[in-house]
Design an enzyme around this catalytic site. Structure first.
Site, PDB file in Angstrom:
ATOM      1  N   TYR A  57      -2.595  -1.762  13.714  1.00  0.00           N
ATOM      2  CA  TYR A  57      -1.741  -1.448  14.850  1.00  0.00           C
ATOM      3  C   TYR A  57      -2.366  -1.974  16.153  1.00  0.00           C
ATOM      4  O   TYR A  57      -3.260  -1.378  16.722  1.00  0.00           O
ATOM      5  CB  TYR A  57      -1.514   0.055  14.964  1.00  0.00           C
ATOM      6  N   HIS A 155      -3.735   0.614   2.893  1.00  0.00           N
ATOM      7  CA  HIS A 155      -2.585   0.194   3.681  1.00  0.00           C
ATOM      8  C   HIS A 155      -1.844  -0.973   3.031  1.00  0.00           C
ATOM      9  O   HIS A 155      -2.417  -2.037   2.794  1.00  0.00           O
ATOM     10  CB  HIS A 155      -3.065  -0.228   5.071  1.00  0.00           C
TER      11      HIS A 155
END
Length: 337
Positions: A57, A155
């Protein structure tokens, strides 16, 4: 509903609503550091105590911004998760920007091409190896400025290499948990099918499932039932299906799965909105609370890029929704009974 998970390291209480920190990593558009800070503070003031971030992010910007606020909070009072599987490799000759500048970005130079409005100071390197996962946690802690994270998710193995994630990544996470370096482990995926494979392959505490158990759609595989049987909690994210359910009045240009919503889904969303409206409930309120209806779900986590968005989400989660609404949606075949 149960908002706690129990692992070998004890019990973690997530609460009904969590804060997703992709937005404060400049997802789609840059926001100032001051606004990012105010947004996290608003989440804390709203009683939110579960915070989720990732190196992906904003090339670490989300972790830096989130950590800068949470390092001033009592560490025992919140639960923090980050993700592993992508290492950040600095690019030579590119100046670092981000936290510390009140525009959230550095001037000039190439920009990130994976959805975040940040300078391309680093490149993402997939690494599901034990060494890579350990390195990822260490680097996340440095960016966060904290001494530990509670939860580590592998992830997007469904995006990169599901077989490799199951073979290498999940055992590496199990080892970190056994060593006490993290309290709980899981996977973060967009695919219910991939999540089910991971649940069957490893002793996971959590699955972070994005956009696949929502008011609009539910898994076509028995993922939630299997999670319930195995004691694996589900953190439900993407409750608004990329924005399609985020407004009561569904616009023609609404997004679904990060692209233009197909006409059939626009029609379905408007049908849902009409039924919700007949009970005095706005579509996004029903969408947010629907995410908690299955007993396997332990939390719904939602992103925000302003204090007002946080307050709206918290207010929607606190609203009373009549049982008759759910019964009517079920009667019309729009949600499971």
């Amino acid at each position: 509903m149960n908002t706690e998970i129990t692992s070998g390291a004890g019990t973690l209480t997530l609460g009904r609503l969590g804060f997703g920190a992709a937005g404060i990593g400049n997802l789609y558009r840059a926001i100032p550091d001051s606004r990012a800070t105010a947004t996290v503070e608003a989440a804390w003031d709203a009683g939110i105590r579960y915070f989720d971030t990732a190196p992906h992010y904003g090339l670490g910007l989300s972790e830096r911004r989130l950590g800068s606020v949470l390092m001033g909070k009592p560490r025992q009072e919140f639960v923090l998760s980050t993700k592993v599987g992508r290492l950040l490799s600095p690019k030579q000759g590119v100046l670092m920007g981000g936290a510390g500048k009140d525009d959230g970005v550095a001037p000039g130079g190439p920009r990130d091409t994976e959805g975040f409005d940040v300078p391309a100071t680093s490149r993402r390197v997939w690494d599901f190896s034990g060494q890579g996962i350990r390195q990822s946690i260490e680097e996340s802690l440095e960016r966060l400025g904290l001494d530990h994270v509670d939860i580590a998710y592998l992830h997007d193995p469904d995006v990169h290499d599901l077989a490799g994630g199951i073979r290498d990544g999940l055992p590496a996470l199990e080892k970190l948990r056994a060593e006490g370096l993290v309290r709980a482990i899981g996977v973060g995926v967009n695919s219910a099918e991939a999540a089910l494979e991971c649940v069957e392959a490893a002793d996971l505490d959590l699955v972070m499932l994005a956009g696949r158990y929502t008011l609009l759609e539910q898994p076509r595989v028995p993922l939630l039932e299997r999670c319930l049987e195995k004691g694996t909690g589900v953190v439900n994210v993407g409750a608004y299906n990329s924005g399609l359910l985020a407004r009561h009045d569904v616009s023609d240009d609404a997004h679904y799965n990060y692209g233009q919503a197909p006409s059939a889904l626009l029609e379905r969303a408007r049908r849902l909105a009409a039924i919700c409206g007949s009970f005095g409930v706005e579509l996004p309120t029903a969408a947010l609370q629907f995410g908690l209806r299955h007993p396997a779900v332990v939390n719904v986590t939602v992103g925000a890029t302003s204090p007002e968005q946080v307050r709206v989400n918290a207010g929607r989660m606190a609203e009373e929704i009549p049982a008759e609404l759910w019964n009517e949606l079920s009667r019309q075949g729009l949600i499971p009974s």
